[in-house]
Design a protein around this motif. Structure first.
Motif, short mmCIF file in Angstrom:
data_model
loop_
_atom_site.label_atom_id
_atom_site.label_comp_id
_atom_site.label_asym_id
_atom_site.label_seq_id
_atom_site.Cartn_x
_atom_site.Cartn_y
_atom_site.Cartn_z
N PRO A 54 0.79 -1.23 0.00
CA PRO A 54 0.00 0.00 0.00
C PRO A 54 0.83 1.28 0.00
O PRO A 54 0.47 2.25 -0.68
CB PRO A 54 -0.83 -0.12 1.28
CG PRO A 54 -0.99 -1.60 1.46
CD PRO A 54 0.31 -2.19 1.02
N THR A 59 -4.69 4.37 9.13
CA THR A 59 -5.23 3.67 7.97
C THR A 59 -4.13 2.96 7.19
O THR A 59 -4.28 1.79 6.81
CB THR A 59 -5.96 4.66 7.04
OG1 THR A 59 -7.04 5.26 7.74
CG2 THR A 59 -6.49 3.96 5.79
N GLU A 62 -3.52 -1.03 6.58
CA GLU A 62 -3.42 -1.58 5.23
C GLU A 62 -2.12 -2.36 5.05
O GLU A 62 -2.11 -3.43 4.41
CB GLU A 62 -3.50 -0.44 4.21
CG GLU A 62 -4.88 0.20 4.11
CD GLU A 62 -4.90 1.35 3.12
OE1 GLU A 62 -3.80 1.74 2.64
OE2 GLU A 62 -6.00 1.85 2.82
#
Length: 349
Positions: free
Chosen positions: A147, A299, A303
């Motif tokens: 990511p 976040t 991820e």
């Protein structure tokens, strides 16, 4: 010394990225008797099972067999800075980030124009293609990006840099892409694996690990032997041709100890002058570097952790190559690698 052939045609000092490749090619393509001396350990072929796991794991840098070099990085910043160099067969290719990108065409053409025939891009390109095959270089698919790396790629394109298919092209000026790498099934594919393993069974190749070369013995204008410390004992090893491949730090030091360098400097150190060459050991210029660190959002952390559960997660994947306003030619002169690492002790990104 036991294990050495009675007559050595080519003695290669240093089994790093280039030395291992050279020894392997000579053993493969000629009938010459080749001996390779490496200051660090030689763990043998990959299928022998003796290689340390960190040297094979291409996800992150491996510094377990580092020379431990350090020095002052810049006069304005007097704190000592580490200069990682690998002391092991395969050299820095056995511990680095595995990005495999050649220089710009103009770099090589410039060397030829400066009086080094055979170094123009048209001449060296076939060798690069052969090296890619030996080192199993490939460009990762975008679906393999973690990511953070995917976000770096996306944001770099949004900032105006072109998304290219491959960074390893000779005329690139600006571009970002997943970097070609010498990784095979998660293994860091160094020149020790790519060039030495296929010929380790050849009778004309001898590899000696933990062999620290002190100096080259020069008779007149000819290098005739080396003195090396092997198994704690000083050894004299004679050869028809001696190739010095000890790296940017090791080779100049060996030359100076051999009496090749600035006569005034050598005499001050009590070394007899064998060949006057004032430039030896001077003007070393390493990469100027500046790093920017970010604190990942919750976040992104979630991820990355989720991606790690199902995918292989290397630290380096995407690189931006760009031309600065200081570039003297229409070619890239800056590398921006995206680096995402996790602390093995705390698990923090």
């Amino acid at each position: 010394m036991a294990g050495l052939p009675k007559q050595i045609d080519v003695l290669v000092i240093g089994g790093g990225t280039s030395g291992a490749a050279l020894a392997g090619i000579l053993a493969r393509d000629t009938q010459k008797t080749i001996v390779l001396l490496e200051a660090g350990p030689d763990f043998g072929p990959l299928d022998g099972g003796r290689w340390p796991a960190d040297l094979l794991d291409a996800r992150s840098f491996a510094l377990s067999l580092d020379w431990g070099y350090d020095g002052i990085n810049h006069p304005a910043q007097p704190d000592r800075c580490a200069f990682p160099r690998a002391r092991v067969i395969g050299g820095c290719g056995a511990h680095n980030g595995c990005v495999a990108v050649a220089g710009h065409r103009l770099d090589y053409d410039g060397w030829a124009a400066a009086g080094k025939p055979g170094w123009d891009w048209a001449s060296v390109e076939p060798a690069f293609e052969r090296a890619k095959k030996a080192l199993r270089v490939r460009v990762p698919d975008e679906s393999e990006l973690n990511p953070f790396q995917a976000s770096f790629l996306e944001s770099t394109v949004a900032a105006g840099f072109p998304r290219v298919d491959n960074l390893d092209v000779p005329d690139l000026v600006n571009g970002v892409a997943p970097a070609p790498f010498n990784i095979y099934n998660g293994t860091r594919w160094s020149s020790a694996l790519g060039y030495l393993d296929p010929v380790r069974g050849n009778a004309n190749l001898t590899i000696i690990g933990n062999a620290l070369v002190d100096r080259v013995i020069i008779d007149g204008q000819q290098a005739v032997a080396v003195e090396a410390v092997i198994d704690g004992e000083q050894q004299r090893i004679e050869a028809g041709t001696i190739v010095l491949s000890g790296g940017a730090y090791g080779s100049p030091a060996i030359l100076l100890r051999s009496g090749v360098g600035d006569p005034a400097q050598l005499r001050d150190l009590g070394i007899n002058v064998a060949h006057e060459l004032p430039g030896v050991g001077r003007m070393l210029t390493d990469h100027p570097i500046s790093s920017v660190s970010i604190q990942p959002s919750d976040t992104l952390v979630n991820e990355m952790n989720a991606f790690k559960e199902k995918h292989w997660l290397p630290d380096e994947q995407v690189v931006l190559l760009a031309a600065s306003r200081h570039a003297r030619q229409n070619a890239f002169d800056l590398h921006f690698p995206a680096y995402s690492s996790q602390d093995p002790k705390t698990g923090e990104w």
